[in-house]
Design an enzyme around this catalytic site. Structure first.
Site, PDB file in Angstrom:
ATOM      1  N   SER A  68      44.999  34.354  46.999  1.00 14.55           N
ATOM      2  CA  SER A  68      46.434  34.034  47.012  1.00 14.55           C
ATOM      3  C   SER A  68      46.954  33.808  48.428  1.00 14.55           C
ATOM      4  O   SER A  68      47.805  32.945  48.657  1.00 14.55           O
ATOM      5  CB  SER A  68      47.233  35.151  46.335  1.00 14.55           C
ATOM      6  OG  SER A  68      47.043  36.380  47.006  1.00 14.55           O
ATOM      7  N   THR A  93      41.212  37.318  42.694  1.00 15.25           N
ATOM      8  CA  THR A  93      40.150  38.253  42.295  1.00 15.25           C
ATOM      9  C   THR A  93      39.736  38.058  40.844  1.00 15.25           C
ATOM     10  O   THR A  93      38.566  38.229  40.493  1.00 15.25           O
ATOM     11  CB  THR A  93      40.637  39.701  42.537  1.00 15.25           C
ATOM     12  OG1 THR A  93      40.872  39.852  43.938  1.00 15.25           O
ATOM     13  CG2 THR A  93      39.621  40.726  42.091  1.00 15.25           C
ATOM     14  N   THR A 120      46.178  38.786  43.621  1.00 16.94           N
ATOM     15  CA  THR A 120      47.279  39.749  43.512  1.00 16.94           C
ATOM     16  C   THR A 120      48.000  40.019  44.828  1.00 16.94           C
ATOM     17  O   THR A 120      49.135  40.491  44.822  1.00 16.94           O
ATOM     18  CB  THR A 120      46.761  41.094  42.968  1.00 16.94           C
ATOM     19  OG1 THR A 120      45.707  41.549  43.811  1.00 16.94           O
ATOM     20  CG2 THR A 120      46.260  40.948  41.540  1.00 16.94           C
ATOM     21  N   ASP A 121      47.351  39.690  45.966  1.00 17.57           N
ATOM     22  CA  ASP A 121      47.924  40.109  47.255  1.00 17.57           C
ATOM     23  C   ASP A 121      49.336  39.555  47.476  1.00 17.57           C
ATOM     24  O   ASP A 121      50.226  40.266  47.925  1.00 17.57           O
ATOM     25  CB  ASP A 121      47.014  39.686  48.411  1.00 17.57           C
ATOM     26  CG  ASP A 121      45.719  40.485  48.423  1.00 17.57           C
ATOM     27  OD1 ASP A 121      45.636  41.504  47.711  1.00 17.57           O
ATOM     28  OD2 ASP A 121      44.785  40.075  49.133  1.00 17.57           O
TER      29      ASP A 121
HETATM   30  N1  GLU Z   1      42.797  39.861  46.289  1.00 16.80           N
HETATM   31  C1  GLU Z   1      42.743  38.499  46.757  1.00 16.80           C
HETATM   32  C2  GLU Z   1      44.040  37.765  46.514  1.00 16.80           C
HETATM   33  O1  GLU Z   1      45.079  38.311  46.361  1.00 16.80           O
HETATM   34  C3  GLU Z   1      41.708  37.715  46.074  1.00 16.80           C
HETATM   35  C4  GLU Z   1      40.433  37.626  46.755  1.00 16.80           C
HETATM   36  C5  GLU Z   1      39.710  36.335  46.432  1.00 16.80           C
HETATM   37  O2  GLU Z   1      40.008  35.696  45.433  1.00 16.80           O
HETATM   38  O3  GLU Z   1      38.881  35.938  47.214  1.00 16.80           O
HETATM   39  O4  GLU Z   1      44.040  36.592  46.458  1.00 16.80           O
END
Ligand code: GLU
Length: 355
Positions: free
Chosen positions: A71, A34, A105-106
């Site tokens: 992620s 993100t 962050t996920d």
């Molecule tokens: N929140 C998502 C993650 O943890 C990121 C979304 C994105 O980069 O498309 O990767």
């Protein structure tokens, strides 16, 4: 190819950010998330570095792009690649003070713990992300990145293992969890609290990490091209053991059980665990509660009889390993690495007690 091209681009200093001579050199290895996910096109590593006003007070910022994805899209092969790259940077560039890695962050906490166990340096490695994307009002990515660079440049951050920095707080990669799907204060270390904070005047540490990590780790990714399959299965009321059996039949070398409370299973899961250990699978018990410790069974003259005596041979009973205080996703990371070193459950239990 992309990564190579940007590595070469990174060799040139950033004209707008001529560093003061004395500040440490810190390098960003960007993987996406993100923090980069701008509407209309993701921010590159170079754009991220240029987004930090005042960075030249703290660090001479370098950058390279490893990949630029969410992620959860990172593969385990890419994890190995990131770890190998960080090790290579420290090995070949003695003047580097520290590294910053951006991640979505996920699953950030999983990558961070993998790096904590496999990057063999006392120098700081700081994993950074953001909850709001660059096209959102209140985007906090540049602030988190600046904090990450400040921590990576700080001598106080040496030998603390891989650190996760968001929201002005420093958490240990081993212990941190994403606790909220949306809020900025999502990264928390339940039970133990933050390691430190990034304040306006300085980076402050309040406590240390005593578990083995980085330079004291026995795990070496240099010779690894793949990681063994380890699955996580949750306990819930009336859960059928079929999923545990399916994981064993699909070739899992290890299964992490996210158990209820202090290790309870439900439905037919217990019988399925026996099926798995009879197939040679190592079963690690953790708790789904979010904190607390699963202790290994007591041994010796005064120990109670093993819970599964009669059903399993002593060797099969030995394949049950206690996950200590690791969250299920962290236990999976450790078990994958443990299985690259040993199939001996007693040795795997030692690893769970030391890391
Ligand atoms: N929140 C998502 C993650 O943890 C990121 C979304 C994105 O980069 O498309 O990767």
């Amino acid at each position: 190819m992309w990564r190579v091209a940007l590595c070469l681009a990174a060799a040139a200093p950033l004209p707008a950010q001529t560093p003061a001579a004395a500040v440490p050199r810190v390098r960003l290895v960007a993987t996406g998330g993100t923090i980069s996910n701008r509407t209309g096109g993701r921010l590159t590593a170079e754009e991220l570095v240029k987004s930090m006003p005042g960075i030249e007070r703290y660090a001479q910022a370098e950058f390279e792009q490893f990949t630029n994805v969410a992620s959860s899209e990172l593969t385990l092969d890419q994890w190995l690649g990131i770890s190998k790259r960080l090790n290579e940077l420290f090995r070949t560039d003695a003047g580097l003070a520290g590294l910053v890695v951006t991640s979505g962050t996920d699953t950030l906490e999983e990558l961070a713990y993998f790096l904590d166990l496999t990057v063999r340096s006392e120098k700081p490695v700081v994993v950074v992300g953001s909850m709001r994307n660059p096209s959102t009002l209140g985007y906090e990515g540049a602030a988190n990145l600046l904090d990450g660079f400040r921590v990576a440049a700080s001598p106080a951050a040496r030998n603390k293992g891989v650190l996760v920095v968001l929201n002005d707080e420093i958490n240990s990669a081993r212990d941190v969890t994403k606790t909220d799907a949306v809020r900025l204060q999502t990264f928390q270390t339940r039970g133990y609290g933050v390691l430190g904070v990034v304040d306006a005047d300085r980076v402050v540490f309040h406590r240390d990490v005593v578990k083995r990590h980085t330079v004291r780790s026995e795990f070496d990714v240099a010779s690894l091209t793949t990681l063994p399959r380890v699955d996580i299965i949750m306990v819930y009321q009336g859960a059928d053991g079929d999923l545990i059996k399916a994981a064993a039949d699909a070739g899992a070398k290890g299964i992490v059980i996210a158990a209820a409370g202090a290790g309870a299973t439900s439905g037919t899961q217990r019988e399925a665990e026996n099926y798995a250990v009879k197939k040679g699978v190592v079963v690690v018990t953790t708790t789904r509660t979010g904190s607390g410790r699963i202790a290994p069974p007591r041994r010796g003259a005064n120990a109670p009889p093993p819970a599964r005596a009669g059903t399993l041979t002593p060797e099969e009973q030995g394949r049950f390993v206690a996950g200590e205080d690791l969250a299920p996703v962290k236990a999976r990371v450790l078990l994958m690495l443990a299985l690259t070193r040993t199939r001996d459950p007693a040795d795997i239990q030692r690893i769970f007690s030391e890391y």
